[in-house]
Design a protein around this motif. Structure first.
Motif, PDB file in Angstrom:
ATOM      1  N   LEU A 177      34.754  32.870  22.418  1.00  0.00           N
ATOM      2  CA  LEU A 177      35.086  33.325  23.770  1.00  0.00           C
ATOM      3  C   LEU A 177      34.544  34.724  24.037  1.00  0.00           C
ATOM      4  N   ARG A 178      34.628  35.592  23.045  1.00  0.00           N
ATOM      5  CA  ARG A 178      34.073  36.944  23.218  1.00  0.00           C
ATOM      6  C   ARG A 178      32.563  36.874  23.416  1.00  0.00           C
ATOM      7  N   THR A 179      31.902  36.000  22.674  1.00  0.00           N
ATOM      8  CA  THR A 179      30.451  35.822  22.828  1.00  0.00           C
ATOM      9  C   THR A 179      30.123  35.377  24.250  1.00  0.00           C
ATOM     10  N   LEU A 180      31.006  34.589  24.835  1.00  0.00           N
ATOM     11  CA  LEU A 180      30.809  34.131  26.211  1.00  0.00           C
ATOM     12  C   LEU A 180      31.124  35.203  27.237  1.00  0.00           C
ATOM     13  N   GLY A 181      31.706  36.304  26.779  1.00  0.00           N
ATOM     14  CA  GLY A 181      32.017  37.383  27.707  1.00  0.00           C
ATOM     15  C   GLY A 181      33.448  37.378  28.212  1.00  0.00           C
ATOM     16  N   VAL A 182      34.305  36.551  27.601  1.00  0.00           N
ATOM     17  CA  VAL A 182      35.716  36.560  27.998  1.00  0.00           C
ATOM     18  C   VAL A 182      36.315  37.883  27.515  1.00  0.00           C
ATOM     19  N   SER A 183      36.959  38.585  28.418  1.00  0.00           N
ATOM     20  CA  SER A 183      37.497  39.899  28.069  1.00  0.00           C
ATOM     21  C   SER A 183      38.789  39.766  27.257  1.00  0.00           C
ATOM     22  N   ILE A 184      39.107  40.835  26.556  1.00  0.00           N
ATOM     23  CA  ILE A 184      40.365  40.878  25.797  1.00  0.00           C
ATOM     24  C   ILE A 184      41.555  40.671  26.742  1.00  0.00           C
ATOM     25  N   PRO A 185      41.613  41.377  27.896  1.00  0.00           N
ATOM     26  CA  PRO A 185      42.737  41.134  28.810  1.00  0.00           C
ATOM     27  C   PRO A 185      42.833  39.680  29.288  1.00  0.00           C
ATOM     28  N   GLU A 186      41.687  39.041  29.527  1.00  0.00           N
ATOM     29  CA  GLU A 186      41.719  37.630  29.927  1.00  0.00           C
ATOM     30  C   GLU A 186      42.329  36.762  28.832  1.00  0.00           C
ATOM     31  N   MET A 187      41.936  37.026  27.583  1.00  0.00           N
ATOM     32  CA  MET A 187      42.487  36.253  26.479  1.00  0.00           C
ATOM     33  C   MET A 187      43.972  36.553  26.297  1.00  0.00           C
ATOM     34  N   GLU A 192      37.595  23.812  29.589  1.00  0.00           N
ATOM     35  CA  GLU A 192      36.567  23.092  30.353  1.00  0.00           C
ATOM     36  C   GLU A 192      35.738  24.053  31.197  1.00  0.00           C
ATOM     37  N   ASN A 193      36.381  25.067  31.768  1.00  0.00           N
ATOM     38  CA  ASN A 193      35.639  26.065  32.546  1.00  0.00           C
ATOM     39  C   ASN A 193      34.609  26.770  31.674  1.00  0.00           C
ATOM     40  N   TYR A 194      35.027  27.163  30.473  1.00  0.00           N
ATOM     41  CA  TYR A 194      34.090  27.845  29.585  1.00  0.00           C
ATOM     42  C   TYR A 194      33.056  26.896  29.006  1.00  0.00           C
ATOM     43  N   GLN A 195      33.410  25.628  28.881  1.00  0.00           N
ATOM     44  CA  GLN A 195      32.419  24.635  28.461  1.00  0.00           C
ATOM     45  C   GLN A 195      31.317  24.543  29.522  1.00  0.00           C
ATOM     46  N   GLN A 196      31.695  24.570  30.772  1.00  0.00           N
ATOM     47  CA  GLN A 196      30.725  24.538  31.861  1.00  0.00           C
ATOM     48  C   GLN A 196      29.854  25.798  31.845  1.00  0.00           C
ATOM     49  N   ILE A 197      30.466  26.940  31.624  1.00  0.00           N
ATOM     50  CA  ILE A 197      29.719  28.192  31.562  1.00  0.00           C
ATOM     51  C   ILE A 197      28.686  28.144  30.440  1.00  0.00           C
ATOM     52  N   VAL A 198      29.083  27.617  29.284  1.00  0.00           N
ATOM     53  CA  VAL A 198      28.150  27.495  28.157  1.00  0.00           C
ATOM     54  C   VAL A 198      26.979  26.601  28.549  1.00  0.00           C
ATOM     55  N   GLY A 199      27.278  25.472  29.192  1.00  0.00           N
ATOM     56  CA  GLY A 199      26.212  24.571  29.633  1.00  0.00           C
ATOM     57  C   GLY A 199      25.240  25.247  30.586  1.00  0.00           C
ATOM     58  N   GLU A 200      25.775  26.033  31.504  1.00  0.00           N
ATOM     59  CA  GLU A 200      24.923  26.756  32.458  1.00  0.00           C
ATOM     60  C   GLU A 200      24.058  27.789  31.742  1.00  0.00           C
ATOM     61  N   ARG A 201      24.641  28.487  30.789  1.00  0.00           N
ATOM     62  CA  ARG A 201      23.876  29.496  30.041  1.00  0.00           C
ATOM     63  C   ARG A 201      22.793  28.847  29.196  1.00  0.00           C
ATOM     64  N   ILE A 202      23.113  27.719  28.587  1.00  0.00           N
ATOM     65  CA  ILE A 202      22.112  27.007  27.790  1.00  0.00           C
ATOM     66  C   ILE A 202      20.961  26.576  28.680  1.00  0.00           C
ATOM     67  N   ALA A 203      21.264  26.048  29.853  1.00  0.00           N
ATOM     68  CA  ALA A 203      20.213  25.622  30.786  1.00  0.00           C
ATOM     69  C   ALA A 203      19.348  26.812  31.185  1.00  0.00           C
ATOM     70  N   LYS A 204      19.971  27.936  31.472  1.00  0.00           N
ATOM     71  CA  LYS A 204      19.228  29.133  31.871  1.00  0.00           C
ATOM     72  C   LYS A 204      18.352  29.634  30.710  1.00  0.00           C
ATOM     73  N   LEU A 205      18.921  29.665  29.508  1.00  0.00           N
ATOM     74  CA  LEU A 205      18.152  30.110  28.342  1.00  0.00           C
ATOM     75  C   LEU A 205      17.009  29.150  28.017  1.00  0.00           C
ATOM     76  N   THR A 206      17.239  27.859  28.211  1.00  0.00           N
ATOM     77  CA  THR A 206      16.175  26.878  27.991  1.00  0.00           C
ATOM     78  C   THR A 206      15.031  27.120  28.964  1.00  0.00           C
ATOM     79  N   ASP A 207      15.352  27.412  30.209  1.00  0.00           N
ATOM     80  CA  ASP A 207      14.324  27.716  31.203  1.00  0.00           C
ATOM     81  C   ASP A 207      13.551  28.976  30.817  1.00  0.00           C
TER      82      ASP A 207
END
Length: 123
Positions: A57-67, A89-104
């Motif tokens: 979650l930290r790698t994804l940018g989730v803040s300490i206060p959010e956690m 599920e929200n963070y799963q979607q974020i990961v998918g979006e980041r992977i797509a962006k990084l793949t591009d």
């Protein structure tokens, strides 16, 4: 009896540093860790798995206060299943979006590198 791990092994299993693990403990992101008769921390398998998730979650940018808020609001396992599922599920979607962006980006870099190599061969 449940298997437990000393701090050194917890570091190896999670990929987190000792300082990071202790920081997460101080911030209340993991429950109070058991200690043996000599005062050494004894991390359970559940602690290890949760530390891995916190690291992700930290790698994804989730803040300490959010956690902290997530843990505070959804600490009761039975009453928070749906909220935890939505959170993950929200963070799963974020990961998918980041992977797509990084793949591009990777594809664009491959094209640029090939172009530069062709240009270098002509010099």
């Amino acid at each position: 009896m449940e298997k437990t791990y000393l701090t050194k092994k917890a570091v190896a299993l999670t990929g987190l540093s000792v300082d990071t693990i202790r920081f997460y403990e101080r911030k209340g992101l993991i429950e109070k860790v058991a200690r043996d008769k000599n005062g050494y921390r004894q991390y359970s398998q559940q602690d290890i798995e949760w530390l891995k998730i916190i690291g992700y979650l930290r790698t994804l940018g989730v803040s300490i206060p959010e956690m902290q808020q997530f843990i505070h609001e959804h600490g009761n396992v039975e009453s928070s299943y749906q909220q935890r599922l939505i959170f993950m599920e929200n963070y799963q979607q974020i990961v998918g979006e980041r992977i797509a962006k990084l793949t591009d980006i990777q594809q664009q870099l491959v094209i640029k590198v090939q172009l530069l190599k062709r240009m270098g061969n002509k010099l």
